[in-house]
Design a protein around this motif. Structure first.
Motif, PDB file in Angstrom:
ATOM      1  N   ASN A   2      82.926  84.348  28.502  1.00 23.66           N
ATOM      2  CA  ASN A   2      82.608  82.932  28.293  1.00 23.66           C
ATOM      3  C   ASN A   2      82.457  82.659  26.799  1.00 23.66           C
ATOM      4  OD1 ASN A   2      82.542  82.286  30.998  1.00 23.66           O
ATOM      5  ND2 ASN A   2      80.353  82.636  31.189  1.00 23.66           N
ATOM      6  N   GLY A   3      83.028  81.567  26.356  1.00 23.77           N
ATOM      7  CA  GLY A   3      82.896  81.183  24.957  1.00 23.77           C
ATOM      8  C   GLY A   3      83.885  81.848  24.025  1.00 23.77           C
ATOM      9  N   PHE A   4      84.755  82.721  24.540  1.00 22.42           N
ATOM     10  CA  PHE A   4      85.736  83.375  23.680  1.00 22.42           C
ATOM     11  C   PHE A   4      86.699  82.315  23.151  1.00 22.42           C
ATOM     12  CE2 PHE A   4      89.679  85.723  22.840  1.00 22.42           C
ATOM     13  CZ  PHE A   4      89.189  86.717  22.013  1.00 22.42           C
ATOM     14  N   ALA A   5      86.874  82.245  21.835  1.00 28.44           N
ATOM     15  CA  ALA A   5      87.687  81.204  21.208  1.00 28.44           C
ATOM     16  C   ALA A   5      89.182  81.463  21.392  1.00 28.44           C
ATOM     17  CB  ALA A   5      87.351  81.099  19.726  1.00 28.44           C
ATOM     18  N   HIS A   6      89.878  80.446  21.875  1.00 27.47           N
ATOM     19  CA  HIS A   6      91.321  80.475  22.062  1.00 27.47           C
ATOM     20  C   HIS A   6      91.992  79.899  20.813  1.00 27.47           C
ATOM     21  CE1 HIS A   6      89.559  80.582  26.023  1.00 27.47           C
ATOM     22  NE2 HIS A   6      90.718  80.699  26.618  1.00 27.47           N
ATOM     23  N   CYS A   7      93.254  80.247  20.616  1.00 26.16           N
ATOM     24  CA  CYS A   7      94.002  79.685  19.492  1.00 26.16           C
ATOM     25  C   CYS A   7      95.329  79.116  20.013  1.00 26.16           C
ATOM     26  CB  CYS A   7      94.274  80.738  18.430  1.00 26.16           C
ATOM     27  SG  CYS A   7      95.202  80.078  17.025  1.00 26.16           S
ATOM     28  N   PHE A   8      95.599  77.876  19.681  1.00 27.33           N
ATOM     29  CA  PHE A   8      96.812  77.205  20.129  1.00 27.33           C
ATOM     30  C   PHE A   8      97.879  77.144  19.043  1.00 27.33           C
ATOM     31  CE2 PHE A   8      93.646  75.904  23.139  1.00 27.33           C
ATOM     32  CZ  PHE A   8      94.339  75.844  24.346  1.00 27.33           C
ATOM     33  N   ASN A   9      97.694  77.892  17.959  1.00 30.18           N
ATOM     34  CA  ASN A   9      98.645  77.883  16.844  1.00 30.18           C
ATOM     35  C   ASN A   9      99.826  78.811  17.160  1.00 30.18           C
ATOM     36  OD1 ASN A   9     100.040  77.885  14.470  1.00 30.18           O
ATOM     37  ND2 ASN A   9      98.325  78.487  13.174  1.00 30.18           N
ATOM     38  N   GLY A  10     100.785  78.304  17.896  1.00 30.29           N
ATOM     39  CA  GLY A  10     101.961  79.089  18.265  1.00 30.29           C
ATOM     40  C   GLY A  10     102.928  79.314  17.128  1.00 30.29           C
ATOM     41  N   ASP A  11     102.758  78.602  16.025  1.00 28.99           N
ATOM     42  CA  ASP A  11     103.650  78.757  14.876  1.00 28.99           C
ATOM     43  C   ASP A  11     103.236  79.896  13.946  1.00 28.99           C
ATOM     44  OD1 ASP A  11     105.257  76.633  15.677  1.00 28.99           O
ATOM     45  OD2 ASP A  11     103.956  75.176  14.673  1.00 28.99           O
ATOM     46  N   CYS A  12     102.072  80.477  14.166  1.00 26.10           N
ATOM     47  CA  CYS A  12     101.600  81.589  13.335  1.00 26.10           C
ATOM     48  C   CYS A  12     102.533  82.783  13.523  1.00 26.10           C
ATOM     49  CB  CYS A  12     100.172  81.964  13.750  1.00 26.10           C
ATOM     50  SG  CYS A  12      99.537  83.434  12.915  1.00 26.10           S
ATOM     51  N   LYS A  13     102.798  83.506  12.447  1.00 24.51           N
ATOM     52  CA  LYS A  13     103.715  84.650  12.558  1.00 24.51           C
ATOM     53  C   LYS A  13     103.117  85.791  13.394  1.00 24.51           C
ATOM     54  CE  LYS A  13     102.984  87.704   8.658  1.00 24.51           C
ATOM     55  NZ  LYS A  13     103.543  88.311   7.471  1.00 24.51           N
ATOM     56  N   ASN A  14     101.779  85.782  13.614  1.00 26.85           N
ATOM     57  CA  ASN A  14     101.139  86.810  14.441  1.00 26.85           C
ATOM     58  C   ASN A  14     100.835  86.340  15.859  1.00 26.85           C
ATOM     59  OD1 ASN A  14     101.102  88.846  12.506  1.00 26.85           O
ATOM     60  ND2 ASN A  14      99.224  88.072  11.605  1.00 26.85           N
ATOM     61  N   ALA A  15     101.280  85.155  16.232  1.00 27.52           N
ATOM     62  CA  ALA A  15     100.933  84.587  17.540  1.00 27.52           C
ATOM     63  C   ALA A  15     101.319  85.503  18.698  1.00 27.52           C
ATOM     64  CB  ALA A  15     101.586  83.214  17.705  1.00 27.52           C
ATOM     65  N   ASP A  16     102.453  86.186  18.607  1.00 25.71           N
ATOM     66  CA  ASP A  16     102.914  87.049  19.707  1.00 25.71           C
ATOM     67  C   ASP A  16     102.051  88.294  19.889  1.00 25.71           C
ATOM     68  OD1 ASP A  16     104.943  85.308  20.306  1.00 25.71           O
ATOM     69  OD2 ASP A  16     106.501  86.465  19.281  1.00 25.71           O
ATOM     70  N   HIS A  17     101.173  88.581  18.931  1.00 27.30           N
ATOM     71  CA  HIS A  17     100.320  89.774  19.021  1.00 27.30           C
ATOM     72  C   HIS A  17      98.848  89.447  18.843  1.00 27.30           C
ATOM     73  CE1 HIS A  17     103.866  92.219  19.204  1.00 27.30           C
ATOM     74  NE2 HIS A  17     104.341  91.579  18.156  1.00 27.30           N
ATOM     75  N   CYS A  18      98.490  88.170  18.917  1.00 21.65           N
ATOM     76  CA  CYS A  18      97.097  87.759  18.749  1.00 21.65           C
ATOM     77  C   CYS A  18      96.473  87.505  20.119  1.00 21.65           C
ATOM     78  CB  CYS A  18      97.014  86.494  17.901  1.00 21.65           C
ATOM     79  SG  CYS A  18      95.308  85.934  17.650  1.00 21.65           S
ATOM     80  N   LEU A  19      95.403  88.191  20.409  1.00 27.20           N
ATOM     81  CA  LEU A  19      94.714  88.051  21.683  1.00 27.20           C
ATOM     82  C   LEU A  19      94.274  86.613  21.907  1.00 27.20           C
ATOM     83  CD1 LEU A  19      93.606  89.550  24.164  1.00 27.20           C
ATOM     84  CD2 LEU A  19      91.534  90.039  22.839  1.00 27.20           C
ATOM     85  N   ARG A  20      93.764  85.977  20.872  1.00 25.80           N
ATOM     86  CA  ARG A  20      93.289  84.594  21.004  1.00 25.80           C
ATOM     87  C   ARG A  20      94.418  83.641  21.414  1.00 25.80           C
ATOM     88  NH1 ARG A  20      88.164  84.329  19.147  1.00 25.80           N
ATOM     89  NH2 ARG A  20      87.520  85.791  17.516  1.00 25.80           N
ATOM     90  N   HIS A  21      95.629  83.892  20.914  1.00 28.50           N
ATOM     91  CA  HIS A  21      96.763  83.038  21.277  1.00 28.50           C
ATOM     92  C   HIS A  21      97.353  83.444  22.632  1.00 28.50           C
ATOM     93  CE1 HIS A  21     100.078  80.318  20.872  1.00 28.50           C
ATOM     94  NE2 HIS A  21     100.904  81.307  21.143  1.00 28.50           N
TER      95      HIS A  21
END
Length: 146
Positions: free
Chosen positions: A12-31
């Motif tokens: 609960n409360g774990f922050a999500h990230c919607f920045n799909g344009d980041c170069k690390n998005a494919d390997h970021c747990l938050r994304h």
């Protein structure tokens, strides 16, 4: 990239990230977890978009590599001489405290790779060269930034 995930395992409360344009998005747990948000969930915690970056130098980045966690220690001391077993148990109680130690014992908490390494070092410090024996193994993710 994470192919399958039980969303219930996300704290609960774990922050999500919607920045799909980041170069690390494919390997970021938050994304990666964004794809698994259940439709019936009303809201989620989100990383402030102003704090994300597109170049991959994001302070919110968390690697999506699964960890192999050990669960339970019913037989951890079975093949160890009594004196060494008592000393090792005392070292673990000192390190983790009674609450955390017994959460491990009752299988309410898993041993992270770092915990497993620490226990292995304690075994070695008491001359026990045998690998620690845990009850089972589970795959998980590191939900706290280390």
């Amino acid at each position: 990239m994470i192919e399958k995930m039980d969303y219930a395992m996300i704290p609960n409360g774990f922050a999500h990230c919607f920045n799909g344009d980041c170069k690390n998005a494919d390997h970021c747990l938050r994304h990666q977890i964004v794809r698994f948000i259940p439709d019936e969930l009303w809201s989620v915690s989100v990383v402030n978009p102003a704090r994300t970056s597109f170049d991959g130098e994001c302070e919110a980045f968390m690697v999506d590599t699964p960890l192999k966690n050990a669960v339970g220690m019913d037989h951890l001391f079975d093949r160890i001489p009594c004196y060494e077993a008592k000393c090792i148990k005392q070292s673990l109680l000192t390190m983790y405290g009674k609450n955390k130690f017994y959460q491990f014992k009752r299988k309410e908490r898993a041993f992270s790779p770092e915990d497993q390494h620490y226990i292995r070092q304690v075994f070695l410090s008491y001359g026990v060269e045998e690998e620690p024996v845990f009850d089972s193994w589970q795959t998980g993710y590191q939900w706290v930034k280390g």
